[in-house]
Design an enzyme around this catalytic site. Structure first.
Site, PDB file in Angstrom:
ATOM      1  N   GLU A 106      14.671   0.682  44.841  1.00 17.95           N
ATOM      2  CA  GLU A 106      14.706  -0.411  45.457  1.00 17.95           C
ATOM      3  C   GLU A 106      15.594  -0.374  46.863  1.00 17.95           C
ATOM      4  O   GLU A 106      16.329  -1.252  47.194  1.00 17.95           O
ATOM      5  CB  GLU A 106      15.380  -1.582  44.676  1.00 17.95           C
ATOM      6  CG  GLU A 106      14.507  -1.903  43.139  1.00 17.95           C
ATOM      7  CD  GLU A 106      15.390  -3.035  42.593  1.00 17.95           C
ATOM      8  OE1 GLU A 106      16.528  -3.279  42.672  1.00 17.95           O
ATOM      9  OE2 GLU A 106      14.652  -3.909  41.945  1.00 17.95           O
ATOM     10  N   GLU A 118       9.673  -2.282  36.715  1.00 15.93           N
ATOM     11  CA  GLU A 118      10.753  -2.904  35.907  1.00 15.93           C
ATOM     12  C   GLU A 118      10.248  -4.464  35.719  1.00 15.93           C
ATOM     13  O   GLU A 118       9.807  -5.274  36.471  1.00 15.93           O
ATOM     14  CB  GLU A 118      12.174  -3.095  36.607  1.00 15.93           C
ATOM     15  CG  GLU A 118      12.666  -1.557  36.786  1.00 15.93           C
ATOM     16  CD  GLU A 118      14.073  -1.917  37.572  1.00 15.93           C
ATOM     17  OE1 GLU A 118      14.665  -3.006  37.591  1.00 15.93           O
ATOM     18  OE2 GLU A 118      14.590  -0.577  38.012  1.00 15.93           O
TER      19      GLU A 118
END
Length: 489
Positions: free
Chosen positions: A126, A271
């Protein structure tokens, strides 16, 4: 005769074990899990790998290449995705020798017969979050390129795919509908490079999507739209209907890929999950509802309207992590399907058949002594307790306290006891960790309330202690078997 009976007994046990294996748990083949270790006392990796096996989970995503972790997967058929932390991107992006060394030390040495089944490398995690203020925008793509070249040079480029786990905030929509999807302007050039790289190397776009955050960030967000079992809220976009925010989010990405000129790049969900504590929406009931709907959808092999093909998805996450940053919210420490000690939290059927069944918990967990640290009964003036509680919570996990959380019903004294115990357990039950200037005392009676989900935990033994215990256990078993054969054979 004794020898014959022993052989027959052994044969019968083998038959029974084989039958049990055939009747074992089912898991959707495209489902994996994320396993993080941001905990004071993480579970021994070998115990975790056995837990994955017993739940028929054959895909796992980890966030670095810790040899302690990777070695536990040696000789298994579990597919592993390893990660390169963001703080390593700069040196790898600027030095091919660094990339070569990283692949040699973290990938190549595990890729042998009986080694680790590494299938993906996620370069960064991320890295384009707006909270990072562009810190990794210029280094992520060059690092991906260098790692790909290093894998190619090592003869692993065809087997191991390079990608980068990206949060769904790398794209947005100008119309509140998927068709308005586009990559963020501030990172558009970097995203174009990454998407082109993924397309050319037949690598997946790895995206983290969290419907929970839609509720957390906006109290006016329609709750049912975050789940998969309701049609009370739908939106229509170019004749496509969306009844949940996950599908709409995924197709927003599909439109962004199309507008960037690479519509055929495959998508993988890095995720997805639902926390169980730390916020009023982070409850076991909501988590159970979310997983039930998502897994039924995944088992049906029906994707989103624009991307109907089956996809791989990594559930987030396997176990709770009590040292994760709570900057995004207190729920960050409660994403696990299992508690900190490997106990399942709620029924979840990984086959997607929506059966009311619990996952198989961790076996071989060893706890510290049955001791808790609580506020002394002699304390009457609670005004002196506040600073001590703040100190305990600064290095202990108090995210279960607060409105809407699992321990919200505790009174002021209960809050203090919970905080003191968290500090005490995280410090290996040290006597010095239960003092707080005479405010606390150690007890041997569990102070956990008899109702609700609030738990006053006992810490598990650390991995090093576990490994020593396993060594003694193996030695004991060997001595036991030796004595058995001497006596009866």
């Amino acid at each position: 005769m004794v020898r014959f009976k022993f052989i027959m007994c052994t044969f019968s046990m083998i038959v029974v074990m084989a039958h049990c294996q055939q009747q074992g748990p089912e898991t959707i083949p495209t489902i994996g899990v994320n396993w993080g270790l941001l905990s004071t006392n993480p579970i021994d990796p070998h115990i975790v790998v056995n837990m994955l096996k017993e739940n028929a989970i054959k895909k796992v995503k980890i966030f670095d290449t810790d040899p302690w972790i990777l070695s536990a997967f040696s000789g298994t058929d579990i597919e592993v995705m390893v990660g390169i932390p963001n703080d390593q991107l700069k040196k790898i992006s600027g030095d091919m020798d660094e990339a070569e060394d990283w692949v040699k030390n973290n990938v190549s040495k595990h890729m042998h017969d009986g080694g680790v089944n590494i299938r993906y490398v996620s370069v960064g995690n991320e890295a384009f979050l707006t909270a990072y203020n562009g810190s990794f925008v210029k280094t992520t793509f060059p690092a991906m390129e260098n790692i790909q070249k290093a894998l190619n040079n090592a003869g692993l480029g065809n087997k191991i795919k390079v990608t980068s786990a990206l949060n769904a905030d790398v794209y947005d929509t100008t119309t509140d509908k998927p068709s308005g999807g586009h990559f963020r302007k501030d990172i558009y050039d970097a995203m174009k490079q990454i998407v082109k790289f993924l397309d050319e190397n037949n690598s997946p776009f790895l995206v983290n999507i969290y419907p929970f955050l839609s509720l957390y960030q906006n109290d006016d967000f329609p709750k049912d739209y975050a789940f998969f079992d309701s049609t009370s809220r739908t939106i229509t976009d170019n004749n496509e209907r969306y009844s949940n925010v996950f599908d709409a989010n995924l197709d927003t990405l599909a439109w962004a890929l199309k507008k960037a000129g690479h519509p055929k790049v495959s998508i993988m969900i890095g995720e997805i999950g639902w926390p169980t504590d730390g916020n009023k929406h982070a409850t076991i009931a909501n988590a159970k509802r979310f997983y039930s709907g998502f897994l039924k959808k995944w088992a049906s092999k029906k994707g989103s309207p624009l991307r109907p093909e089956p996809k791989v998805a990594y559930l987030f996450s396997l176990v709770d992590e009590n040292t994760k940053s709570v900057a995004p919210g207190n729920f960050e420490r409660h994403w696990g399907m299992f508690r900190y000690d490997g106990k399942p939290k709620f029924p979840i059927d990984l086959s997607g058949k929506d059966r009311e069944k619990m996952l198989v918990g961790a076996k071989g967990i060893r706890y510290l002594e049955k001791k808790w640290c609580v506020l002394s009964k002699d304390i009457k003036n609670m005004s002196s307790v506040g600073p001590a509680v703040s100190y305990a919570c600064s290095s202990g996990d108090c995210t279960s306290l607060g409105p809407g959380c699992s321990c919200a019903s505790l009174n002021e004294a209960g809050n203090a006891s919970f905080a003191f115990n968290q500090f005490f357990q995280n410090n290996e039950q040290s006597v010095e960790a239960c003092d707080f200037d005479g405010l606390a005392t150690i007890v041997e009676k569990d102070p956990t309330p008899s109702n609700g989900n609030c738990v006053f935990p006992i810490q598990i033994q650390s991995g090093g202690t576990m490994l020593r215990g396993k060594t003694y256990m193996v030695k004991g078993l060997l001595i036991g078997f030796l004595l058995f054969f001497i006596t009866f054979i």
